[in-house]
Design a protein around this motif. Structure first.
Motif, PDB file in Angstrom:
ATOM      1  N   ASP A   1       0.759  -1.138   0.171  1.00 44.18           N
ATOM      2  CA  ASP A   1       0.094  -0.139   0.078  1.00 44.18           C
ATOM      3  C   ASP A   1       0.866   1.206  -0.100  1.00 44.18           C
ATOM      4  OD1 ASP A   1      -2.236   1.828   0.645  1.00 44.18           O
ATOM      5  OD2 ASP A   1      -1.215   2.128   2.484  1.00 44.18           O
ATOM      6  N   GLU A   2       1.994   1.197   0.259  1.00 44.03           N
ATOM      7  CA  GLU A   2       3.062   2.262   0.409  1.00 44.03           C
ATOM      8  C   GLU A   2       2.918   3.270  -0.810  1.00 44.03           C
ATOM      9  OE1 GLU A   2       4.562   3.391   3.150  1.00 44.03           O
ATOM     10  OE2 GLU A   2       3.803   1.718   4.216  1.00 44.03           O
ATOM     11  N   THR A   3       2.419   4.568  -0.344  1.00 44.00           N
ATOM     12  CA  THR A   3       2.303   5.634  -1.665  1.00 44.00           C
ATOM     13  C   THR A   3       3.864   6.084  -1.594  1.00 44.00           C
ATOM     14  OG1 THR A   3       1.514   7.026   0.338  1.00 44.00           O
ATOM     15  CG2 THR A   3      -0.027   5.812  -1.648  1.00 44.00           C
ATOM     16  N   ILE A   4       4.043   7.092  -2.556  1.00 42.28           N
ATOM     17  CA  ILE A   4       5.180   7.747  -2.999  1.00 42.28           C
ATOM     18  C   ILE A   4       5.516   8.825  -2.142  1.00 42.28           C
ATOM     19  CG2 ILE A   4       6.748   8.400  -4.763  1.00 42.28           C
ATOM     20  CD1 ILE A   4       5.415   5.481  -4.927  1.00 42.28           C
ATOM     21  N   LYS A   5       6.589   8.802  -1.360  1.00 43.98           N
ATOM     22  CA  LYS A   5       6.822  10.009  -0.353  1.00 43.98           C
ATOM     23  C   LYS A   5       7.561  11.113  -0.925  1.00 43.98           C
ATOM     24  CE  LYS A   5       4.465   7.790   2.668  1.00 43.98           C
ATOM     25  NZ  LYS A   5       3.041   8.224   2.781  1.00 43.98           N
ATOM     26  N   PRO A   6       7.511  12.298  -0.123  1.00 41.96           N
ATOM     27  CA  PRO A   6       8.251  13.480  -0.892  1.00 41.96           C
ATOM     28  C   PRO A   6       9.665  13.319  -1.198  1.00 41.96           C
ATOM     29  CG  PRO A   6       6.944  14.204   1.033  1.00 41.96           C
ATOM     30  CD  PRO A   6       6.775  12.794   0.946  1.00 41.96           C
ATOM     31  N   ASP A   7      10.485  12.581  -0.457  1.00 39.64           N
ATOM     32  CA  ASP A   7      11.743  12.588  -0.698  1.00 39.64           C
ATOM     33  C   ASP A   7      12.195  11.671  -2.196  1.00 39.64           C
ATOM     34  OD1 ASP A   7      11.144  10.313   0.598  1.00 39.64           O
ATOM     35  OD2 ASP A   7      12.789  10.241   1.992  1.00 39.64           O
ATOM     36  N   ASP A   8      11.185  10.941  -2.582  1.00 41.58           N
ATOM     37  CA  ASP A   8      11.477  10.068  -3.613  1.00 41.58           C
ATOM     38  C   ASP A   8      12.113  10.701  -4.622  1.00 41.58           C
ATOM     39  OD1 ASP A   8      10.868   8.442  -6.242  1.00 41.58           O
ATOM     40  OD2 ASP A   8      10.243   7.018  -4.557  1.00 41.58           O
ATOM     41  N   PRO A   9      13.069  10.253  -5.425  1.00 40.28           N
ATOM     42  CA  PRO A   9      13.617  10.861  -6.587  1.00 40.28           C
ATOM     43  C   PRO A   9      12.963  11.362  -7.851  1.00 40.28           C
ATOM     44  CG  PRO A   9      15.020   9.137  -5.857  1.00 40.28           C
ATOM     45  CD  PRO A   9      13.758   8.947  -4.938  1.00 40.28           C
ATOM     46  N   CYS A  10      11.831  10.620  -7.821  1.00 41.05           N
ATOM     47  CA  CYS A  10      10.674  10.835  -9.042  1.00 41.05           C
ATOM     48  C   CYS A  10      10.402  12.226  -8.954  1.00 41.05           C
ATOM     49  CB  CYS A  10       9.712   9.814  -9.016  1.00 41.05           C
ATOM     50  SG  CYS A  10       8.452   9.982  -8.001  1.00 41.05           S
ATOM     51  N   PHE A  11      10.408  12.868  -7.729  1.00 44.35           N
ATOM     52  CA  PHE A  11       9.595  14.382  -7.744  1.00 44.35           C
ATOM     53  C   PHE A  11      11.082  15.233  -7.908  1.00 44.35           C
ATOM     54  CE2 PHE A  11       6.744  11.904  -4.639  1.00 44.35           C
ATOM     55  CZ  PHE A  11       5.853  11.995  -5.584  1.00 44.35           C
ATOM     56  N   ASP A  12      12.062  14.899  -8.114  1.00 48.05           N
ATOM     57  CA  ASP A  12      13.064  15.930  -8.405  1.00 48.05           C
ATOM     58  C   ASP A  12      12.919  16.624  -9.511  1.00 48.05           C
ATOM     59  OD1 ASP A  12      14.465  14.744  -6.367  1.00 48.05           O
ATOM     60  OD2 ASP A  12      16.137  13.816  -7.532  1.00 48.05           O
ATOM     61  N   GLY A  13      12.683  17.797  -9.538  1.00 49.17           N
ATOM     62  CA  GLY A  13      12.484  19.090 -10.600  1.00 49.17           C
ATOM     63  C   GLY A  13      11.031  19.014 -10.966  1.00 49.17           C
ATOM     64  N   HIS A  14      10.237  18.229 -10.362  1.00 49.13           N
ATOM     65  CA  HIS A  14       8.716  18.342 -10.595  1.00 49.13           C
ATOM     66  C   HIS A  14       8.133  19.655 -10.354  1.00 49.13           C
ATOM     67  CE1 HIS A  14       4.658  16.662  -9.363  1.00 49.13           C
ATOM     68  NE2 HIS A  14       4.644  17.176 -10.899  1.00 49.13           N
ATOM     69  N   GLU A  15       7.404  20.228 -11.340  1.00 42.47           N
ATOM     70  CA  GLU A  15       6.750  21.551 -11.082  1.00 42.47           C
ATOM     71  C   GLU A  15       5.290  21.440 -11.077  1.00 42.47           C
ATOM     72  OE1 GLU A  15       6.719  25.826 -13.066  1.00 42.47           O
ATOM     73  OE2 GLU A  15       7.930  24.143 -14.137  1.00 42.47           O
ATOM     74  N   THR A  16       4.479  22.019 -10.280  1.00 38.26           N
ATOM     75  CA  THR A  16       3.064  22.039 -10.272  1.00 38.26           C
ATOM     76  C   THR A  16       2.635  23.344 -10.435  1.00 38.26           C
ATOM     77  OG1 THR A  16       2.916  22.277  -7.862  1.00 38.26           O
ATOM     78  CG2 THR A  16       2.931  19.973  -8.703  1.00 38.26           C
ATOM     79  N   ILE A  17       1.775  23.661 -11.314  1.00 36.77           N
ATOM     80  CA  ILE A  17       0.947  24.741 -11.602  1.00 36.77           C
ATOM     81  C   ILE A  17      -0.514  24.971 -11.547  1.00 36.77           C
ATOM     82  CG2 ILE A  17       0.941  26.492 -13.467  1.00 36.77           C
ATOM     83  CD1 ILE A  17       3.449  25.187 -14.766  1.00 36.77           C
ATOM     84  N   MET A  18      -0.888  25.824 -10.566  1.00 41.75           N
ATOM     85  CA  MET A  18      -2.391  25.732 -10.175  1.00 41.75           C
ATOM     86  C   MET A  18      -2.961  26.798 -11.326  1.00 41.75           C
ATOM     87  SD  MET A  18      -4.642  24.510  -8.295  1.00 41.75           S
ATOM     88  CE  MET A  18      -3.520  23.803  -6.843  1.00 41.75           C
ATOM     89  N   LEU A  19      -3.751  26.191 -12.062  1.00 41.00           N
ATOM     90  CA  LEU A  19      -4.177  26.960 -13.160  1.00 41.00           C
ATOM     91  C   LEU A  19      -5.617  27.844 -12.688  1.00 41.00           C
ATOM     92  CD1 LEU A  19      -4.011  24.777 -16.227  1.00 41.00           C
ATOM     93  CD2 LEU A  19      -2.585  26.811 -15.762  1.00 41.00           C
TER      94      LEU A  19
END
Length: 420
Positions: A232-250
């Motif tokens: 069940d483990e979800t992906i936590k903030p320190d996972d490398p997959c989020f490196d450089g990830h940008e979120t834009i609220m439209l």
């Protein structure tokens, strides 16, 4: 002379225009990649978002976006498919599998652009290990009837999913990810919008189990086992997959409320925004709104009339009746009408900004003091309709349904109460 109903419809139009993601995307384009640009996404606004990106992007794009039936728009390079909402179906499951396959081939020089809006939880219907689509459908139906909030429902959904709760971001690595968001949740938390497929998740399987137990929802043993397991483990903030990830609220509910308030003031109305994140049982929220409307009418507080009270968020409906039709906004207005039936000079509107209130064809409804009189003359017992969660039928009988069709956006509920 502009009628009271026309005034509220103008406020609604302003709210919907402010929520159009197509206006904001060209102003928020990412840096082009060395490799491919892949567009994926899910939600009621996602096809509209994909088209806006495709038109604004200087270069080739490819990808797949899934939206609700009836909400598709034509794109030249991005494939748009439709699936079921609010209960998932096989088309949504197939689309989610294909999206995972597409991003799994992305490399470090590629850009993955993810279009996420409300409705994505149901549309990205990929069951977690050991679960079937039928399991997900049964749990979704139970959650929708339970009275659980959107954050609670999405907590359960993401922990029973193979793509939500950051798992889509994990599958996209090592590509750079940019996520465009249209918020349909109180508080605008990216981890809750469409159950956060590309963002980290702070909740646990135990949190989901607690919600299931609180609302006394019966789930299959396979779902219980998954929520209690290490898988069940979800992906936590320190996972490398989020490196450089940008979120834009439209677009956010607050943006729409402020746009409507501005138009109201131009009309010479006092505009009061009660909140953009109001939750609770629709019929109970209506009682509180009615109390504030009475305060305006009788005491000029929190503002003197003519005044419009504006609010957003997402109410809930605990289904008690059988065979009733309608969504949370229609139920809100039916309860409000029962509270304000003796109050002259009021008009009220409530819609789901995606254009579909619940599972019917209306966005919501619009009422005034004449609505009560019409129902009385026709011998319609509105209390009985409310008890049976049948607001759609009640408003259909007195011709107060509001039908907009799909709006191609979704920033949750929009409510406006005018006191003159």
């Amino acid at each position: 002379m502009t009628t009271s109903r026309e005034k509220l419809l103008a406020l609604m139009d302003a709210a919907l225009k402010a929520a159009d993601p197509g206006v904001q995307i060209p102003r928020n384009l990412p840096e082009p990649p060395k490799g491919k640009t892949i567009v994926i996404g899910a939600g009621k606004a996602s096809a509209n978002m994909a088209r806006a990106f495709e038109k604004a992007w200087k270069g080739d794009v490819e990808g797949l976006v899934v939206t609700r039936y009836g909400h598709a728009v034509e794109c030249d390079q991005i494939e748009i498919v439709e699936a079921s909402h609010p209960v998932p179906d096989a088309a949504g499951e197939k689309a989610a599998k294909r999206i995972l396959d597409i991003v799994s081939d992305a490399g470090p020089d590629d850009l993955v652009v993810c279009m996420i809006s409300g409705g994505g939880s149901a549309l990205l219907a990929l069951p977690g290990p050991g679960l079937t689509l039928e399991d997900k459908q049964a749990i979704s139906k139970a959650l929708l009837r339970s009275g659980a909030t959107i954050s609670e429902m999405n907590c359960v959904r993401k922990h029973l999913s193979a793509i939500k709760g950051g798992r889509l971001a994990k599958a996209s690595a090592p590509a750079r990810i940019v996520t465009y968001l249209v918020s349909d949740v109180p508080g605008d938390d990216p981890a809750i919008i469409a159950s956060g497929p590309t963002v980290s998740d702070p909740t646990t399987g135990q949190d989901a189990l607690d919600i299931i137990r609180h609302y006394q929802i019966d789930i299959p043993q396979a779902a219980k086992d998954l929520l209690q397991s290490a898988e069940d483990e979800t992906i936590k903030p320190d996972d490398p997959c989020f490196d450089g990830h940008e979120t834009i609220m439209l677009a956010r509910p607050q943006d729409s409320l402020e746009a409507a308030a501005s138009v109201a003031r131009d009309m010479g109305l006092n505009a009061v925004i009660l909140g953009d994140a109001i939750e609770g049982e629709a019929r109970e929220v209506a009682i509180v709104h009615a109390g504030i409307a009475h305060q305006v009418a009788n005491h000029g507080q929190p503002a003197a009339k003519p005044c419009v009270l504006l609010s957003g968020g997402e109410t809930t409906v605990t289904v008690r009746g059988k065979g009733g039709r309608g969504g949370r906004n229609s139920e809100f207005l039916l309860s409000l009408l029962l509270q304000l039936r003796d109050q002259p000079g009021f008009t009220a509107l409530a819609i789901d900004t995606d254009g579909i209130d619940g599972s019917e064809d209306n966005a919501g409804a619009i009422i005034d003091a004449k609505s009560w009189q019409t129902a009385q003359k026709a011998g319609i017992d509105l209390r009985e309709y409310l008890a049976n969660n049948d607001a759609y039928s009640a408003f259909a009988k007195i011709d107060d349904l509001l039908v907009t069709g799909p709006t191609l956006t979704n920033v949750n509920d929009f409510r406006a109460i005018l006191i003159e």
